[in-house]
Write a protein that holds these residues in place. Sequence first.
Motif, PDB file in Angstrom:
ATOM      1  N   SER A  32      -2.881  -7.544 -22.532  1.00 15.09           N
ATOM      2  CA  SER A  32      -4.355  -6.897 -22.144  1.00 15.09           C
ATOM      3  C   SER A  32      -3.885  -5.873 -21.197  1.00 15.09           C
ATOM      4  CB  SER A  32      -5.151  -8.013 -21.731  1.00 15.09           C
ATOM      5  OG  SER A  32      -5.071  -8.944 -23.065  1.00 15.09           O
ATOM      6  N   ASN A  33      -4.625  -4.732 -21.554  1.00 10.79           N
ATOM      7  CA  ASN A  33      -4.686  -3.607 -20.508  1.00 10.79           C
ATOM      8  C   ASN A  33      -3.509  -3.051 -20.511  1.00 10.79           C
ATOM      9  OD1 ASN A  33      -7.060  -2.658 -18.795  1.00 10.79           O
ATOM     10  ND2 ASN A  33      -5.933  -3.395 -16.957  1.00 10.79           N
ATOM     11  N   VAL A  34      -2.711  -3.077 -21.337  1.00 11.15           N
ATOM     12  CA  VAL A  34      -1.407  -2.222 -21.428  1.00 11.15           C
ATOM     13  C   VAL A  34      -1.520  -0.691 -21.886  1.00 11.15           C
ATOM     14  CG1 VAL A  34      -0.794  -2.782 -23.798  1.00 11.15           C
ATOM     15  CG2 VAL A  34       1.113  -2.456 -21.998  1.00 11.15           C
ATOM     16  N   GLY A  35      -2.824  -0.556 -22.429  1.00  8.34           N
ATOM     17  CA  GLY A  35      -2.974   0.889 -22.651  1.00  8.34           C
ATOM     18  C   GLY A  35      -3.174   0.883 -24.434  1.00  8.34           C
ATOM     19  N   LYS A  36      -2.919  -0.125 -24.971  1.00 12.02           N
ATOM     20  CA  LYS A  36      -2.642  -0.091 -26.334  1.00 12.02           C
ATOM     21  C   LYS A  36      -3.960   0.623 -27.180  1.00 12.02           C
ATOM     22  CE  LYS A  36      -3.300  -4.358 -28.106  1.00 12.02           C
ATOM     23  NZ  LYS A  36      -4.586  -4.328 -28.878  1.00 12.02           N
ATOM     24  N   SER A  37      -5.197   0.582 -26.726  1.00 14.55           N
ATOM     25  CA  SER A  37      -6.156   1.201 -27.408  1.00 14.55           C
ATOM     26  C   SER A  37      -5.993   2.825 -27.273  1.00 14.55           C
ATOM     27  CB  SER A  37      -7.627   0.999 -26.801  1.00 14.55           C
ATOM     28  OG  SER A  37      -7.605  -0.249 -26.824  1.00 14.55           O
ATOM     29  N   SER A  38      -5.629   3.027 -25.854  1.00 16.56           N
ATOM     30  CA  SER A  38      -5.461   4.672 -25.597  1.00 16.56           C
ATOM     31  C   SER A  38      -4.301   5.088 -26.366  1.00 16.56           C
ATOM     32  CB  SER A  38      -5.080   4.616 -24.075  1.00 16.56           C
ATOM     33  OG  SER A  38      -5.984   3.997 -23.220  1.00 16.56           O
ATOM     34  N   LEU A  39      -3.366   4.265 -26.414  1.00 11.86           N
ATOM     35  CA  LEU A  39      -2.170   4.872 -27.331  1.00 11.86           C
ATOM     36  C   LEU A  39      -2.573   4.925 -28.542  1.00 11.86           C
ATOM     37  CD1 LEU A  39       1.247   5.060 -26.824  1.00 11.86           C
ATOM     38  CD2 LEU A  39       1.016   3.362 -28.678  1.00 11.86           C
ATOM     39  N   LYS A  51     -11.220   0.681 -29.778  1.00 10.21           N
ATOM     40  CA  LYS A  51     -12.252   0.478 -28.373  1.00 10.21           C
ATOM     41  C   LYS A  51     -11.324   0.428 -27.435  1.00 10.21           C
ATOM     42  CE  LYS A  51     -15.943  -2.049 -30.178  1.00 10.21           C
ATOM     43  NZ  LYS A  51     -16.320  -3.301 -30.325  1.00 10.21           N
ATOM     44  N   ILE A  52     -11.510   1.348 -26.298  1.00 13.72           N
ATOM     45  CA  ILE A  52     -11.036   1.184 -25.245  1.00 13.72           C
ATOM     46  C   ILE A  52     -11.709   0.267 -24.132  1.00 13.72           C
ATOM     47  CG2 ILE A  52     -10.213   2.283 -22.850  1.00 13.72           C
ATOM     48  CD1 ILE A  52      -9.695   4.731 -24.617  1.00 13.72           C
ATOM     49  N   SER A  53     -11.223  -1.080 -24.126  1.00 21.08           N
ATOM     50  CA  SER A  53     -11.965  -2.281 -23.797  1.00 21.08           C
ATOM     51  C   SER A  53     -12.283  -2.201 -22.241  1.00 21.08           C
ATOM     52  CB  SER A  53     -11.149  -3.348 -24.122  1.00 21.08           C
ATOM     53  OG  SER A  53     -10.018  -3.309 -23.604  1.00 21.08           O
ATOM     54  N   THR A 142       4.351   2.411 -21.753  1.00 24.29           N
ATOM     55  CA  THR A 142       2.941   3.249 -21.598  1.00 24.29           C
ATOM     56  C   THR A 142       2.520   3.441 -20.042  1.00 24.29           C
ATOM     57  OG1 THR A 142       1.720   0.905 -21.028  1.00 24.29           O
ATOM     58  CG2 THR A 142       1.939   1.673 -23.403  1.00 24.29           C
ATOM     59  N   LYS A 143       1.789   4.402 -19.792  1.00 28.45           N
ATOM     60  CA  LYS A 143       1.183   4.928 -18.550  1.00 28.45           C
ATOM     61  C   LYS A 143       2.292   5.799 -17.841  1.00 28.45           C
ATOM     62  CE  LYS A 143      -2.002   1.403 -18.836  1.00 28.45           C
ATOM     63  NZ  LYS A 143      -2.876   0.289 -18.060  1.00 28.45           N
ATOM     64  N   THR A 144       3.293   6.446 -18.217  1.00 31.57           N
ATOM     65  CA  THR A 144       4.170   6.809 -17.499  1.00 31.57           C
ATOM     66  C   THR A 144       3.748   8.139 -16.726  1.00 31.57           C
ATOM     67  OG1 THR A 144       4.994   8.099 -19.356  1.00 31.57           O
ATOM     68  CG2 THR A 144       6.131   6.249 -19.585  1.00 31.57           C
ATOM     69  N   ASP A 145       2.632   8.507 -16.915  1.00 31.74           N
ATOM     70  CA  ASP A 145       2.349   9.603 -15.977  1.00 31.74           C
ATOM     71  C   ASP A 145       1.873   8.916 -14.590  1.00 31.74           C
ATOM     72  OD1 ASP A 145      -1.138   9.037 -15.923  1.00 31.74           O
ATOM     73  OD2 ASP A 145      -0.089   8.535 -17.593  1.00 31.74           O
ATOM     74  N   LYS A 146       1.811   7.690 -14.692  1.00 32.98           N
ATOM     75  CA  LYS A 146       1.451   6.957 -13.231  1.00 32.98           C
ATOM     76  C   LYS A 146       2.953   7.010 -12.209  1.00 32.98           C
ATOM     77  CE  LYS A 146      -2.631   4.471 -14.177  1.00 32.98           C
ATOM     78  NZ  LYS A 146      -3.542   3.715 -13.482  1.00 32.98           N
ATOM     79  N   LEU A 147       3.839   7.287 -12.967  1.00 31.97           N
ATOM     80  CA  LEU A 147       5.330   7.180 -12.014  1.00 31.97           C
ATOM     81  C   LEU A 147       5.918   8.578 -12.013  1.00 31.97           C
ATOM     82  CD1 LEU A 147       7.152   3.958 -13.274  1.00 31.97           C
ATOM     83  CD2 LEU A 147       5.609   4.257 -11.167  1.00 31.97           C
ATOM     84  N   SER A 177       2.728   8.318 -22.530  1.00 32.44           N
ATOM     85  CA  SER A 177       1.316   8.494 -21.685  1.00 32.44           C
ATOM     86  C   SER A 177       0.212   8.969 -22.470  1.00 32.44           C
ATOM     87  CB  SER A 177       1.663   9.853 -20.439  1.00 32.44           C
ATOM     88  OG  SER A 177       0.448   9.928 -20.062  1.00 32.44           O
ATOM     89  N   ALA A 178      -0.840   8.301 -22.721  1.00 33.37           N
ATOM     90  CA  ALA A 178      -2.044   8.836 -23.257  1.00 33.37           C
ATOM     91  C   ALA A 178      -2.889   9.673 -22.590  1.00 33.37           C
ATOM     92  CB  ALA A 178      -3.003   7.505 -23.532  1.00 33.37           C
ATOM     93  N   VAL A 179      -2.646   9.894 -21.169  1.00 36.54           N
ATOM     94  CA  VAL A 179      -3.341  10.809 -20.375  1.00 36.54           C
ATOM     95  C   VAL A 179      -2.614  12.233 -20.601  1.00 36.54           C
ATOM     96  CG1 VAL A 179      -3.634  11.416 -17.914  1.00 36.54           C
ATOM     97  CG2 VAL A 179      -4.006   9.327 -18.791  1.00 36.54           C
ATOM     98  N   LYS A 180      -1.263  12.315 -20.616  1.00 32.78           N
ATOM     99  CA  LYS A 180      -0.445  13.458 -20.822  1.00 32.78           C
ATOM    100  C   LYS A 180      -0.008  13.903 -22.309  1.00 32.78           C
ATOM    101  CE  LYS A 180       0.993  14.464 -16.134  1.00 32.78           C
ATOM    102  NZ  LYS A 180       2.028  14.266 -15.180  1.00 32.78           N
TER     103      LYS A 180
END
Length: 199
Positions: A32-39, A51-53, A142-147, A177-180
């Motif tokens: 949970s919270n891994v970034g699945k919805s965002s991906l 849904k981004i929960s 996921t979330k590789t923009d954070k590093l 990265s869903a952000v980048k």
Amino acid sequence: MEIRKASFLLSNTDVSKCPPPTLPEYAFIGRSNVGKSSLINMLANNNSLAKISGTPGKTRLINHFIINESWYLVDLPGYGYAKVPRSERTKYENMIRQYILKRENLYCLFILIDIRHEPQKIDLEFMEWIGMNQVPFVMVFTKTDKLKPDEVQTKIELYTEKMFEIWEEMPTYFITSAVKILGKTEILDFIDEINLKAK
Ligand code: GDP
């Protein structure tokens, strides 16, 4: 490949009630919270598809989407959320297991891993179980923009080392990265290639 059309099809709690297994299927899973919805939303160019929960672990259903009228994308519930009562957790973990073992058109399972954390027992054990049951899978960081890029590399080396304790080779993996908007083309091309072979 580009996703031109993505539509929600149905949600259920039972593999026998999934759509007829007539198209290639790709399922996404992770803690949970891994970034699945965002991906999923990044892949589909649609910010509200999955849904981004706000509340981690809220979605406990097998969610089917039909993509480009030619393959299914499945959003599976997140695992390992401690705040869910044990009885409920057992129920939906069992549902996930049944789905993974019985879904005959599941071509690949995408296992999402938050790049920021050290290799987690729950993910390693899950991958071991998947491997034992010979279900094809890939890893998605996921979330590789954070590093920083070198930190991403270090984390992947750490994971590779851990994986070699069980596996003879590192599974295919994607850096996202869903952000980048990173890793999108690579994942979609990977799916496209399998779809072409399946034809
Ligand atoms: P899910 O519970 O696995 O579906 O995760 P979500 O997609 O709801 O994301 C959980 C949290 O992580 C949200 O606050 C997102 O905005 C954040 N998040 C997801 N993907 C990324 C990413 O690639 N980069 C960053 N920086 N944050 C992300």
